[in-house]
Design a protein around this motif. Structure first.
Motif, PDB file in Angstrom:
ATOM      1  N   GLU A 124       0.831  -1.193   0.000  1.00 33.59           N
ATOM      2  CA  GLU A 124       0.000   0.000   0.000  1.00 33.59           C
ATOM      3  C   GLU A 124       0.868   1.248   0.000  1.00 33.59           C
ATOM      4  N   LEU A 125       0.537   2.190  -0.878  1.00 33.88           N
ATOM      5  CA  LEU A 125       1.280   3.444  -0.963  1.00 33.88           C
ATOM      6  C   LEU A 125       0.681   4.434   0.029  1.00 33.88           C
ATOM      7  N   GLN A 126       1.508   4.917   0.954  1.00 33.24           N
ATOM      8  CA  GLN A 126       1.028   5.764   2.042  1.00 33.24           C
ATOM      9  C   GLN A 126       1.308   7.239   1.824  1.00 33.24           C
ATOM     10  N   ASP A 127       2.121   7.578   0.830  1.00 32.99           N
ATOM     11  CA  ASP A 127       2.502   8.972   0.640  1.00 32.99           C
ATOM     12  C   ASP A 127       1.270   9.834   0.381  1.00 32.99           C
ATOM     13  N   VAL A 128       1.322  11.075   0.899  1.00 36.04           N
ATOM     14  CA  VAL A 128       0.213  11.995   0.689  1.00 36.04           C
ATOM     15  C   VAL A 128       0.127  12.399  -0.777  1.00 36.04           C
ATOM     16  N   GLN A 129       1.281  12.589  -1.417  1.00 35.39           N
ATOM     17  CA  GLN A 129       1.325  12.876  -2.849  1.00 35.39           C
ATOM     18  C   GLN A 129       2.048  11.717  -3.523  1.00 35.39           C
ATOM     19  N   LEU A 130       1.324  10.943  -4.319  1.00 36.31           N
ATOM     20  CA  LEU A 130       1.911   9.767  -4.940  1.00 36.31           C
ATOM     21  C   LEU A 130       2.672  10.152  -6.202  1.00 36.31           C
ATOM     22  N   ARG A 131       3.894   9.699  -6.288  1.00 33.30           N
ATOM     23  CA  ARG A 131       4.747   9.990  -7.437  1.00 33.30           C
ATOM     24  C   ARG A 131       5.259   8.660  -7.984  1.00 33.30           C
ATOM     25  N   LEU A 132       4.787   8.297  -9.160  1.00 31.44           N
ATOM     26  CA  LEU A 132       5.132   7.026  -9.785  1.00 31.44           C
ATOM     27  C   LEU A 132       6.072   7.273 -10.953  1.00 31.44           C
ATOM     28  N   GLU A 133       7.156   6.512 -11.015  1.00 32.93           N
ATOM     29  CA  GLU A 133       8.179   6.746 -12.034  1.00 32.93           C
ATOM     30  C   GLU A 133       8.362   5.515 -12.914  1.00 32.93           C
ATOM     31  N   TYR A 134       8.642   5.780 -14.192  1.00 31.99           N
ATOM     32  CA  TYR A 134       9.033   4.710 -15.100  1.00 31.99           C
ATOM     33  C   TYR A 134      10.330   4.071 -14.595  1.00 31.99           C
ATOM     34  N   ARG A 135      10.481   2.764 -14.832  1.00 31.29           N
ATOM     35  CA  ARG A 135      11.692   2.042 -14.456  1.00 31.29           C
ATOM     36  C   ARG A 135      12.354   1.458 -15.699  1.00 31.29           C
ATOM     37  N   GLN A 136      13.668   1.545 -15.730  1.00 35.40           N
ATOM     38  CA  GLN A 136      14.404   1.036 -16.884  1.00 35.40           C
ATOM     39  C   GLN A 136      14.775  -0.424 -16.647  1.00 35.40           C
ATOM     40  N   GLU A 137      14.314  -1.284 -17.540  1.00 34.62           N
ATOM     41  CA  GLU A 137      14.610  -2.710 -17.460  1.00 34.62           C
ATOM     42  C   GLU A 137      15.003  -3.211 -18.843  1.00 34.62           C
ATOM     43  N   ASN A 138      16.182  -3.847 -18.914  1.00 34.24           N
ATOM     44  CA  ASN A 138      16.683  -4.391 -20.179  1.00 34.24           C
ATOM     45  C   ASN A 138      16.706  -3.333 -21.279  1.00 34.24           C
ATOM     46  N   GLY A 139      17.128  -2.109 -20.890  1.00 38.16           N
ATOM     47  CA  GLY A 139      17.268  -1.029 -21.858  1.00 38.16           C
ATOM     48  C   GLY A 139      15.965  -0.385 -22.277  1.00 38.16           C
ATOM     49  N   LYS A 140      14.871  -0.721 -21.595  1.00 41.44           N
ATOM     50  CA  LYS A 140      13.567  -0.162 -21.966  1.00 41.44           C
ATOM     51  C   LYS A 140      12.907   0.458 -20.742  1.00 41.44           C
ATOM     52  N   ASN A 161       9.804   1.114 -18.643  1.00 40.61           N
ATOM     53  CA  ASN A 161       8.493   0.510 -18.442  1.00 40.61           C
ATOM     54  C   ASN A 161       7.652   1.375 -17.507  1.00 40.61           C
ATOM     55  N   PRO A 162       6.373   1.559 -17.849  1.00 40.47           N
ATOM     56  CA  PRO A 162       5.523   2.409 -16.999  1.00 40.47           C
ATOM     57  C   PRO A 162       5.211   1.717 -15.675  1.00 40.47           C
ATOM     58  N   PRO A 163       4.969   2.505 -14.632  1.00 40.68           N
ATOM     59  CA  PRO A 163       4.567   1.912 -13.352  1.00 40.68           C
ATOM     60  C   PRO A 163       3.147   1.382 -13.436  1.00 40.68           C
ATOM     61  N   ALA A 190       0.125   3.346 -15.288  1.00 40.21           N
ATOM     62  CA  ALA A 190       0.132   4.810 -15.261  1.00 40.21           C
ATOM     63  C   ALA A 190       1.161   5.287 -16.277  1.00 40.21           C
ATOM     64  N   THR A 191       0.706   5.880 -17.349  1.00 41.34           N
ATOM     65  CA  THR A 191       1.598   6.219 -18.449  1.00 41.34           C
ATOM     66  C   THR A 191       1.568   7.697 -18.776  1.00 41.34           C
ATOM     67  N   VAL A 192       2.665   8.167 -19.325  1.00 36.67           N
ATOM     68  CA  VAL A 192       2.703   9.475 -19.975  1.00 36.67           C
ATOM     69  C   VAL A 192       2.441   9.216 -21.451  1.00 36.67           C
ATOM     70  N   PRO A 193       1.362   9.748 -22.022  1.00 33.67           N
ATOM     71  CA  PRO A 193       1.009   9.426 -23.407  1.00 33.67           C
ATOM     72  C   PRO A 193       2.164   9.674 -24.371  1.00 33.67           C
ATOM     73  N   GLU A 194       2.281   8.777 -25.325  1.00 34.52           N
ATOM     74  CA  GLU A 194       3.386   8.840 -26.284  1.00 34.52           C
ATOM     75  C   GLU A 194       3.426  10.173 -27.017  1.00 34.52           C
ATOM     76  N   LYS A 195       2.247  10.687 -27.382  1.00 32.13           N
ATOM     77  CA  LYS A 195       2.208  11.933 -28.150  1.00 32.13           C
ATOM     78  C   LYS A 195       2.758  13.095 -27.328  1.00 32.13           C
ATOM     79  N   LEU A 196       2.376  13.154 -26.058  1.00 29.67           N
ATOM     80  CA  LEU A 196       2.871  14.227 -25.201  1.00 29.67           C
ATOM     81  C   LEU A 196       4.364  14.084 -24.950  1.00 29.67           C
ATOM     82  N   TRP A 197       4.798  12.853 -24.741  1.00 30.37           N
ATOM     83  CA  TRP A 197       6.203  12.602 -24.391  1.00 30.37           C
ATOM     84  C   TRP A 197       7.117  12.774 -25.598  1.00 30.37           C
ATOM     85  N   GLN A 198       6.725  12.161 -26.725  1.00 31.40           N
ATOM     86  CA  GLN A 198       7.601  12.144 -27.891  1.00 31.40           C
ATOM     87  C   GLN A 198       7.593  13.471 -28.632  1.00 31.40           C
TER      88      GLN A 198
END
Length: 755
Positions: free
Chosen positions: A502-518, A520-522, A577-585
């Motif tokens: 369970e995530l207890q933080d008052v402000q949740l901050r989720l980050e992409y993680r790099q795995e095998n050079g890619k 991946n969204p949380p 939870a993703t950042v849309p490709e169009k916004l990101w790219q």
């Protein structure tokens, strides 16, 4: 045993030269004082107030307020220090440099701080004062609506006040502080190595601390209920007034944070606690009295017929024809009878809201006996049009005004927005410049949606329709509990899990993680849990970056939860939870923000009534309710339809309901790029990688005939995409400016005044 509440409230608008004046700080403090006097439980609690305004809020008076007033608190008592005014910085003596890498102290600016022989009150001095108050271990809460970025002077042409004074560059002697060098060394030894986002150093004394913004941001003022207020203070008090009794600090912050972010650009409230678990304690240790699930109607000797609920109880001020409506019942009616509107003996509408009571007009009953009393429940809340300021080139302005007057049904004026004459009154700003229409907020020049080229009848109508779309979204964001609700704010808990934790933080901050050079969204899972002893109907909603509203996290838009029952969104499947490709790219946006809003009711309602498509798509037709017969259903139907003549159905129930929300930030780093070897060899430093964090953003210049591009760090984007699925639900995704596909966010080009 009586529990004492010691409160020291400080508000400063009028400063001695050269400090610039503010306008909303005294209003903030008077609102806090009014709330405490009206809502602190009289049974078992005793309120002790000391209020310092303007010239009375000298440096010595504030110090005395701590030592003579707050230090009276014992272990069973509660302490509140609330400051609204300018924050700033000052040059720190060399002895403090171990604490201050930038060699600057954070400070609050007292009335006489910048006069000869006087100084600001530094964070380390506040730390000592808090430690002195904490010696007997009372419950301590500190709230500060100011900022201290120390970036320089205030722009006199700014239209929105910012609570930040120019840094004090005088050399301050060590003996001017209220502590010894030994105490400074002790503070240094206790310094946490973790980043403190607010940068205030109150490390001594157990306490909970709420502040208006990040250390890099500005605490702005806001026009609320027709008067200037601090944005943070206004929405904090608004949340407290509308809550029934004991709201936890965690829930108080979640709701306030969401509202501030939806209304003000680049202001992120912060909450800290010396003991993290204290955030789950009720505000002021549970000193706020719970409300009854109804209002009492009686004939007041001075005001005539009133209800015993006013501004401090969350009753809305009437705006034009929009006001709170009530159903009146015999005073001996039971709780179940209050839910059957067919049993109402009369109706009433609120005419004027006073601090403790509200004047009403009663209809449906003849020959009212002044000795009679009634019970009243809320059946409808006001939805006043949002205020827009129109400025710029005359050709565009005239077409927009004509469209505004014909945008409603049968070519009547718009039901969602109305024009105001000054930016101080406005919530939105329509700018006609360089042959284009731009929609911004008055406090800054960042576009909320894509610009619309050309001045024609069609484009003018299009820009008004976009404003109406944003207004509907804003109404949903602001949808809050009725003042008479008896449901506990935590009756249904929203639990967010990641990797089984369970995530207890008052402000949740989720980050992409790099795995095998890619990258991946949380992923996460969302669960609702009914902790009450009654069945409750729940809907979980999400508002997106293009002002989309959707209710798809649960089938049909909502579900019943029996006592102690749990239910998972999307059937328990993981949500990416993703950042849309169009916004990101294409736009370089690396962070998006979701505010999930939860609505809980004693009667079934149709949350799909609140759904709307993304901003630049054609508007949908107004739906009809598919389920539910309650007053909440009627209110939801009014948000898209604005049918103010809607009549209750014969079998309609007067349901009870509450709302809550949480903010989630998703971070997707840009691809790293190796610095060319030749370039790296020109430096003495090792070869490095760089990451794209800046974008070029259209910014409207409202004072010249130009649109400029500005390079900036990526800012919060209003809607995050959860899982790339159309699972955007209606409730509370509050963000900084919303952008459409062809619009990007700028950084800090707002026009405002700072605390």
């Amino acid at each position: 045993m009586t529990r004492n509440i010691y409160a020291l409230l400080v508000g400063i608008d009028e400063y001695l030269s050269p400090v610039s004046a503010l306008q909303g700080c005294v209003n903030d403090i008077m609102a806090v004082q009014e709330y405490l006097q009206g809502r602190v439980a009289t049974d078992g609690h005793q309120l002790h107030l000391r209020t310092l305004l303007n010239q009375n809020a000298t440096r010595q008076a504030i110090i005395d307020g701590f030592r003579q007033h707050l230090c009276q608190a014992s272990s069973e008592d509660v302490v509140l220090f609330y400051f609204a005014g300018h924050g700033s910085q000052e040059e720190a003596p060399e002895e403090f440099w171990i604490l201050e890498p930038d060699q600057l102290d954070e400070t609050i600016v007292c009335f006489d701080s910048r006069s000869p022989g006087s100084w600001d009150l530094a964070d380390k001095e506040l730390a000592k004062l808090i430690a002195e108050v904490g010696e007997k271990n009372p419950h301590i809460t500190i709230i500060m609506d100011c900022c201290h970025s120390g970036s320089g002077t205030r722009d006199l042409d700014r239209e929105i006040a910012v609570r930040q004074a120019q840094s004090d560059r005088r050399k301050r002697p060590l003996d001017s502080f209220i502590f010894s060098l030994a105490e400074v060394n002790q503070l240094a030894a206790s310094q946490s190595r973790e980043e403190n986002l607010s940068r205030w150093k109150f490390l001594q004394g157990k306490h909970i601390f709420l502040s208006a913004c990040l250390n890099t941001e500005l605490a702005k003022e806001y026009n609320g209920d027709g008067q200037r207020r601090g944005a943070f203070s206004y929405f904090l008090l608004d949340t407290l007034k509308k809550a029934n009794g004991n709201l936890s600090y965690r829930d108080l912050f979640k709701h306030t944070n969401a509202l501030v972010r939806s209304k003000v650009t680049a202001q992120s409230p912060q909450i800290e606690a010396t003991v993290l678990g204290d955030l789950d304690q009720p505000f002021l240790g549970g000193a706020i009295a719970p409300r009854t699930p109804y209002f009492t109607v009686y004939d007041h000797k001075d005001y005539g017929w009133v209800i015993d609920g006013g501004a401090v109880h969350g009753i809305f001020q009437p705006v034009g024809d929009e006001t709170t409506l009530l159903a009146l019942f015999p005073f001996d009616s039971s709780a179940e009878q209050l839910r059957q509107l067919s049993g109402a003996v009369a109706q009433a509408r609120v005419l004027q809201v006073l601090p403790q009571v509200s004047k009403i007009q009663i209809s449906g009953i003849d020959n009212l006996n002044p000795d009679t009393t009634f019970k009243a429940v809320v059946t409808s809340l006001p939805l006043p049009p949002k205020r827009v300021f129109i400025t710029g080139e005359e050709a565009g302005i005239e077409l927009a005004r004509t469209a505004l007057l014909q945008a409603g049904p049968q070519s009547q004026p718009s039901l969602y927005i109305r024009e105001v004459t000054t930016p101080q009154e406005a919530e939105f700003q329509l700018v006609a410049r360089d042959g284009k229409y731009f929609i911004t907020r008055p406090a800054d020049d960042r576009l909320l949606v894509a610009q619309i080229p050309d001045y024609t009848t069609a484009t003018a109508l299009q820009v008004i329709q976009r404003l109406e779309h944003i207004a509907r979204w804003t109404n949903i964001v602001e949808l809050s509990s009725p003042a008479s609700s008896h449901i506990r704010p935590d009756a249904v808990q929203m639990v967010i899990e990641q990797n089984g934790q369970e995530l207890q933080d008052v402000q949740l901050r989720l980050e992409y993680r790099q795995e095998n050079g890619k990258w991946n969204p949380p992923s996460l899972r969302i669960k609702l849990k009914n902790t009450s002893h009654e069945p409750l109907y729940c809907a979980l909603l999400d508002l997106t970056d293009r002002y989309t509203v959707s209710a798809d996290l649960f089938d049909g838009g909502g579900l019943w939860l029996q006592p102690r029952q749990e239910a998972w969104a999307l059937g328990g499947n993981s949500i990416s939870a993703t950042v849309p490709e169009k916004l990101w790219q294409e736009q370089g946006i690396t962070e998006v923000k979701d505010i999930l809003k939860l609505i809980v009711s004693t009667a079934e309602f149709d949350a799909t009534l609140l759904q709307q498509s993304e901003l630049d798509l054609p508007s949908r037709s107004v739906p009809t309710p598919r389920r539910g017969k309650g007053t909440l259903n009627r209110l939801m139907n009014r948000i898209p339809s604005r049918d103010i003549t809607a009549k209750p159905e014969e079998e309609e129930l007067c349901d009870d309901w509450v709302s809550s929300q949480i903010t989630i930030t998703t971070v997707r780093p840009q691809q790293t790029t190796l610095v060319p070897k030749g370039e790296a060899n020109r430096s003495s430093t090792p070869r490095i990688t760089t990451q794209k964090t800046a974008v070029s953003t259209p910014v409207v210049n409202t004072t010249t005939n130009s649109t400029q591009a500005q390079a900036t760090k990526p800012k919060w984007l209003i809607g995050g995409v959860i899982g790339g699925l159309a699972v955007f639900a209606m409730i509370g995704l509050l963000f900084s400016p919303h952008k459409s596909n062809d619009t990007q966010l700028s950084n800090q080009s707002f026009q405002s005044q700072v605390r």
